[in-house]
Write an enzyme that holds these catalytic residues in place. Structure first.
Site, mmCIF file in Angstrom:
data_model
loop_
_atom_site.group_PDB
_atom_site.id
_atom_site.type_symbol
_atom_site.label_atom_id
_atom_site.label_comp_id
_atom_site.label_asym_id
_atom_site.label_seq_id
_atom_site.Cartn_x
_atom_site.Cartn_y
_atom_site.Cartn_z
ATOM 1 N N ASP A 1 62.417 41.826 38.656
ATOM 2 C CA ASP A 1 61.097 41.389 38.211
ATOM 3 C C ASP A 1 60.320 42.650 37.851
ATOM 4 O OD1 ASP A 1 58.433 40.768 38.017
ATOM 5 O OD2 ASP A 1 58.306 39.729 39.951
ATOM 6 N N HIS B 1 56.329 38.363 44.512
ATOM 7 C CA HIS B 1 55.289 37.553 43.890
ATOM 8 C C HIS B 1 55.831 36.120 43.864
ATOM 9 C CE1 HIS B 1 53.003 35.895 40.481
ATOM 10 N NE2 HIS B 1 52.163 36.896 40.597
ATOM 11 N N GLN C 1 55.414 44.519 37.187
ATOM 12 C CA GLN C 1 54.591 45.678 37.555
ATOM 13 C C GLN C 1 55.280 47.001 37.261
ATOM 14 O OE1 GLN C 1 51.501 45.427 38.511
ATOM 15 N NE2 GLN C 1 51.486 43.197 38.729
ATOM 16 N N CYS D 1 49.020 36.147 44.886
ATOM 17 C CA CYS D 1 50.193 35.301 44.614
ATOM 18 C C CYS D 1 51.386 35.728 45.456
ATOM 19 C CB CYS D 1 50.570 35.322 43.130
ATOM 20 S SG CYS D 1 49.312 34.607 42.082
ATOM 21 N N LYS E 1 50.654 43.077 30.828
ATOM 22 C CA LYS E 1 50.530 44.140 31.835
ATOM 23 C C LYS E 1 50.961 45.484 31.250
ATOM 24 C CE LYS E 1 51.460 41.059 35.750
ATOM 25 N NZ LYS E 1 50.147 40.603 36.195
#
Lengths: 135, 407
Positions: B201, B122, B204, B365, B227
Site C-alpha cells: 500500500d 489503514h 503514503q 482510518c 497524495k
C-alpha cells in the site's frame, strides 16, 4: 457556573467580539455541563460523531423532556450546552417550535450545526426533535 | 543543494490564501497534498484543448486525447520503474487498487490459507483483506507493531509461512509515519512463502521518492494521485505482468473486452482488461503532470527537507509540557502524530483551525491501530515539501494558545 438560557447565551456571545473570547466562553460552558458517569457512556446512548463521541440520555419529566448529554471533547460539550439551553426541560411543543438553525446563525456558530460537520451536534438535535415528535 | 522552499511554495496557488483571516498553514499532507500550478494547468489544458474519449480513434481529438492519456501511463511506468507500461492500471485511487487485488484473491483463496497484514494498516488495506478472508474461509494474520510504532520484524518473519498466500502491508503508515523496510520484508516472504503474492500500500510512500517496484520485488504497488500533488479520483495499481495477465476481472463492460456476443464475452489484453468503462482521462493526465513536476526535484533534497521539518517538530515537542509523540520509529517520514494531556484531539484541531493551521484529528482510518496504541485518536500534523520551519513553529505556538484556552 449555572447553565444560562438561550437569551442569556445570545447576549453573552454577542458581547464578545473576538473568536478567542467567544470560544473561551464555549469551553467554559463545556466545563460547566454536568458530565455523564462512565456507566452512562454506553454504546446505546452514543450518537456517532466523526471526530469526537457524543452521548445522550433522555427521559420524560411530567410534561417536559429531560436530556443529559456529554462528549469527550470540551468544545463539543460547550456546543451541547448551547443545545441544552434550547431543549432541556422543555415541552415537546416548545422543542419542535424552536428554530435551532436561526439560533446558531444568531450566535455565528452555524457551521457547527451544518450537516457536513462530523461532531454529532446535528444528530443530537435530530434525535431530540424525533423524541419530541413522538412524545 | 537544498530545496528552495520559497520558490516551491510560489508554485502552489492555494498556499497564499488565508483561512479565518490568518495565513494558511497546511499540515494535513498525509490526507492530501496541494497541487502545483503545473498540474492545474495540465487539467485546464486538457479540457480546454483536447477533451475527447480515448481509444475510439474516430477523429483527431480522440487520437490526441488517447496519445496524452497513454503517454501518462508511460510516465507512471518510468516513475516507479515498471517492467512494462501495460503493468500500470488506472484506478480511482489506492482504495480501488487494493480492492481489485483483494476481490481477485477472494476468488483464489482456499479455506485455511493465510493472509498477512500488519497492525498499522489503514482501513483500506485491512477491511479489504478481512473481507476477502471471510469470503474464502481464509485466516487473516496480523503482524504486531512495537510500542514505538515500528513493525515487529521478528514477528513478521515468524508469521509468514508456507500457508501464507498473500502479504499486504503499507510502505509507510499514514497514522504514525513509520517507513517499513518493505524490500527486506519481501525477501523474507520470498524465502518462507515462495507462492505468496505481496501488495504494498503505497498511498503514503509514493510522494517521498525512490519507489522502484522491480527492486522491491513486490507483486502489486497501489497509490493515489492526490497524495502525490495530483488530482483526486485517480490512482494506480501496478502489478507484475505475469500476475495481472490472468487476474480476475473485477468490473466488466466496455473497453475491457475482446469479443462480445449476447451470451458470452472474452477479455481484452492488459491494461484494458482491468479498466472497464471510460477512464478518468483528465485525472491520468493530471497525475502524470504531477509526477513530471515532482521528478524535477532532487529526491535527496526532498527527503532532507522533510526530515528537517520532522526533526524540528520532535525537538520542539519534547519540551512541550503534556505532549506525547505517538509513533517514534527510527525510520519515519514527516508525520507528527501526538496527544496533549487533558485536551481531546478534536478540540486541538478546532482551535488550531481557528488560527489558520490545518491538521487532521481522529483515528486516521486506523481504528484497530488506535486501540492497539490505547488512544481514542491523535492529532496529526503531516509535512510536505512546501512546509517551512516557521510553520512548524506556528504549529507549536498555536498549540500553546489551544492549551491555554483549554486549561
Amino acid at each position: 457556573m449555572k447553565l444560562p438560557t438561550t437569551s442569556e447565551i445570545i447576549d453573552d456571545i454577542e458581547f464578545l467580539d473576538d473568536w478567542e473570547s467567544r470560544y473561551q466562553y464555549i469551553i467554559d460552558l463545556g466545563k460547566a455541563l454536568p458530565p455523564l458517569t462512565e456507566q452512562e457512556r454506553v454504546p446505546e446512548a452514543k450518537v456517532k460523531g466523526c471526530q469526537s463521541d457524543v452521548w445522550m440520555h433522555a427521559e420524560k419529566a411530567g410534561e417536559q423532556l429531560r436530556f443529559r448529554v456529554d462528549s469527550d471533547a470540551v468544545i463539543v460539550r460547550g456546543l451541547l450546552a448551547l443545545v441544552m439551553a434550547a431543549y432541556n426541560e422543555k415541552s415537546p411543543g416548545d422543542i419542535l417550535a424552536f428554530d435551532v438553525d436561526q439560533y446558531f446563525l444568531t450566535l455565528d456558530l452555524e457551521r457547527h450545526i451544518s450537516p457536513t460537520r462530523g461532531n454529532g451536534l446535528r444528530a443530537i438535535v435530530g434525535k431530540i426533535r424525533e423524541l419530541a415528535a413522538a412524545a | 543543494m537544498s530545496l528552495d522552499v520559497q520558490a516551491l511554495r510560489a508554485e502552489f496557488p492555494i498556499l497564499s490564501r488565508e483561512v479565518h483571516g490568518k495565513p494558511l498553514v497546511y499540515l494535513d499532507n498525509a490526507a492530501t497534498t496541494q497541487k502545483p500550478q503545473a498540474v492545474i494547468d495540465a487539467l485546464v489544458d486538457f479540457y480546454s484543448t483536447c477533451n475527447s474519449n480515448v481509444h475510439r480513434g474516430a477523429h483527431y481529438l480522440s487520437d490526441e486525447a488517447t496519445r496524452r492519456y497513454e503517454h501518462a501511463r508511460t510516465v507512471i511506468a518510468e516513475f516507479i520503474h515498471a517492467n512494462a507500461r501495460e503493468e500500470v492500471i488506472w484506478t480511482s485511487g489506492t482504495t480501488e487498487s487494493i480492492n481489485i487485488v483483494a476481490k481477485g484473491m477472494a476468488e483464489r483463496l482456499q479455506a485455511g490459507d493465510e493472509v498477512v497484514v500488519t497492525e498499522m494498516e489503514h482501513h483500506a488495506n485491512l477491511v479489504t483483506w478481512q473481507q476477502a478472508c471471510k469470503h474464502a474461509g481464509a485466516v487473516l494474520r496480523v503482524v504486531p507493531i512495537l510500542d514505538n510504532g515500528a513493525l515487529d520484524e521478528a514477528a513478521f518473519a515468524s508469521t509468514v509461512n508456507s500457508a501464507t498466500k498473500f502479504v499486504a502491508m503499507p510502505h509507510v503508515s499514514n497514522a504514525l509515519g513509520t517507513v517499513n523496510a518493505v524490500q527486506a520484508l519481501i525477501q523474507v516472504v520470498r524465502k518462507q512463502a515462495p507462492n505468496a503474492l505481496v501488495l504494498i500500500d503505497g498511498a503514503q510512500g509514493i510522494a517521498h521518492g525512490n519507489v522502484d517496484v522491480q527492486a522491491l520485488d513486490c507483486d502489486f504497488y497501489a497509490f493515489s494521485g492526490h497524495k502525490l500533488f495530483g488530482p483526486t479520483g485517480v490512482g494506480v495499481l501496478w502489478g507484475r505482468r505475469s500476475v495481472l495477465e490472468d487476474w480476475p476481472v473485477w468490473l466488466t463492460g466496455g473497453e475491457m473486452i475482446a469479443t462480445v456476443s449476447y451470451q458470452d464475452a472474452t477479455w481484452g489484453a492488459l491494461p484494458n482488461r482491468l479498466e472497464a468503462g471510460t477512464p478518468n482521462i483528465a485525472g491520468a493526465i493530471g497525475i502524470a503532470a504531477a509526477v513530471t513536476w515532482f521528478q524535477q526535484l532532487n529526491v535527496a533534497d526532498v527527503q532532507a527537507h522533510e526530515q528537517a521539518l520532522l526533526q524540528a517538530a520532535v525537538e520542539r515537542g519534547a519540551t512541550f509540557e503534556g505532549l506525547k509523540l505517538i509513533g517514534n520509529a527510527p525510520n519515519k517520514i514527516g508525520v507528527y502524530s501526538f496527544n496533549l494531556t487533558g485536551a481531546h484531539p478534536a478540540d486541538l484541531g478546532f482551535l488550531l483551525d481557528r488560527q489558520g493551521i490545518a491538521i487532521r484529528t481522529g483515528d486516521h482510518c486506523a481504528q484497530p491501530l488506535m486501540d492497539r496504541l490505547g488512544v481514542p485518536g491523535t492529532a496529526r500534523a503531516s509535512f510536505s515539501i512546501y512546509n517551512t520551519l516557521d510553520e512548524v513553529e506556528l504549529l507549536f505556538r498555536g498549540l500553546e494558545k489551544a492549551r491555554d484556552m483549554l486549561a
